[in-house]
Scaffold this motif. Sequence first.
Motif, PDB file in Angstrom:
ATOM      1  N   MET A   1     -14.870   5.044  -6.591  1.00 26.19           N
ATOM      2  CA  MET A   1     -14.616   6.009  -5.517  1.00 26.19           C
ATOM      3  C   MET A   1     -13.292   6.722  -5.741  1.00 26.19           C
ATOM      4  SD  MET A   1     -12.673   6.472  -2.540  1.00 26.19           S
ATOM      5  CE  MET A   1     -12.208   4.836  -1.946  1.00 26.19           C
ATOM      6  N   LEU A   2     -12.267   5.986  -6.130  1.00 24.22           N
ATOM      7  CA  LEU A   2     -10.955   6.588  -6.371  1.00 24.22           C
ATOM      8  C   LEU A   2     -10.992   7.549  -7.560  1.00 24.22           C
ATOM      9  CD1 LEU A   2      -8.565   3.507  -5.885  1.00 24.22           C
ATOM     10  CD2 LEU A   2      -9.017   5.361  -4.268  1.00 24.22           C
TER      11      LEU A   2
ATOM     12  N   ASN B   1       0.819  -1.203   0.000  1.00 20.63           N
ATOM     13  CA  ASN B   1       0.000   0.000   0.000  1.00 20.63           C
ATOM     14  C   ASN B   1       0.858   1.261   0.000  1.00 20.63           C
ATOM     15  OD1 ASN B   1      -2.380  -1.447  -0.023  1.00 20.63           O
ATOM     16  ND2 ASN B   1      -2.554  -1.489   2.206  1.00 20.63           N
ATOM     17  N   GLU B   2       1.970   1.216   0.750  1.00 22.56           N
ATOM     18  CA  GLU B   2       2.859   2.376   0.804  1.00 22.56           C
ATOM     19  C   GLU B   2       3.482   2.646  -0.560  1.00 22.56           C
ATOM     20  OE1 GLU B   2       6.783   3.949   3.276  1.00 22.56           O
ATOM     21  OE2 GLU B   2       5.640   2.209   3.989  1.00 22.56           O
ATOM     22  N   ILE B   3       3.855   1.602  -1.264  1.00 20.81           N
ATOM     23  CA  ILE B   3       4.410   1.758  -2.612  1.00 20.81           C
ATOM     24  C   ILE B   3       3.361   2.334  -3.547  1.00 20.81           C
ATOM     25  CG2 ILE B   3       5.292   0.497  -4.616  1.00 20.81           C
ATOM     26  CD1 ILE B   3       6.552  -1.489  -2.653  1.00 20.81           C
ATOM     27  N   THR B   4       2.128   1.846  -3.411  1.00 23.59           N
ATOM     28  CA  THR B   4       1.029   2.327  -4.264  1.00 23.59           C
ATOM     29  C   THR B   4       0.759   3.813  -4.035  1.00 23.59           C
ATOM     30  OG1 THR B   4      -0.005   0.141  -4.283  1.00 23.59           O
ATOM     31  CG2 THR B   4      -1.401   2.018  -4.861  1.00 23.59           C
TER      32      THR B   4
ATOM     33  N   PHE C   1      -7.468   6.927  -1.293  1.00 26.43           N
ATOM     34  CA  PHE C   1      -6.938   5.580  -1.033  1.00 26.43           C
ATOM     35  C   PHE C   1      -6.336   5.508   0.367  1.00 26.43           C
ATOM     36  CE2 PHE C   1      -3.543   2.346  -1.347  1.00 26.43           C
ATOM     37  CZ  PHE C   1      -4.297   1.270  -1.765  1.00 26.43           C
ATOM     38  N   LYS C   2      -5.555   6.507   0.726  1.00 33.19           N
ATOM     39  CA  LYS C   2      -4.918   6.533   2.038  1.00 33.19           C
ATOM     40  C   LYS C   2      -5.954   6.583   3.155  1.00 33.19           C
ATOM     41  CE  LYS C   2      -1.350   8.995   4.622  1.00 33.19           C
ATOM     42  NZ  LYS C   2      -0.435  10.172   4.637  1.00 33.19           N
TER      43      LYS C   2
END
Length: 245
Positions: free
Chosen positions: A41-42, A2-5, A21-22
């Motif tokens: 949603m994004l 998730n951090e990479i994304t 997303f965060k």
Amino acid sequence: MNEITTTKMKQMKLYGMHNAFKTAIESGKTDHYTLDQFIAMLIDAEWDERHNRRIERSIKNARFHYKSNIENINFDASRNLDRNVVLRLAACDFVEKNQNVLITGSTGVGKSFLGTALGYQACIQGYKVSYYNTSKLFAKLKMAKADGSYLRELAKIERQDVIILDDFGLQALDSQNRITLLEIIEDRHNNGSIIVTSQIPVQGWYDIIGEKTIADAILDRLIHQSHRIELLGESMRKKRGINKE
């Protein structure tokens, strides 16, 4: 993962998507969505972010003298200001039709506030707007003629969907400003909208412009298919001063 994304989203300047997303990850709400809903949603978050940034950029580029909005307009009966007329103008159909708005009235009655509020609405609707104090605009264009940038400055004005000429008519036009105004009006005829605010009633603009042939040419184009609002009543600045006391 998730951090990479999220890092990649920021690097690609997908700020709306990144924040959504965060937030979803941190709040643990990702399980509340189907895959289709989550993607939607994004995308909605990114669309909203870009739309809001575009409005903010448009407002900044307009260089309004002060903040103004339709919601804060005073529709007191003494002002001769029809709420329905203003709300129709706020929908910005006049911009789509390349029509003009002429706002007149004595000092302090709210001409500039109303004209600027319509300019803000046009920015929100996605139109390019520029605000000008008329006297300062003419002074700037005189300097542009002297340094060779005049045509470039006129081209900037022509590219706008709406221009606001605030405080028109405080001084009678000299021959150079008269021709400049004619060129601005001709460039915008059927190609853009003008909002004019003035202390001088429209019928007095002939004397302000001067030379009859040029005045006829300017006013024929400016007044044709225009919306005219004549504000009445006491100075709003004076009223605010009284209310403070």
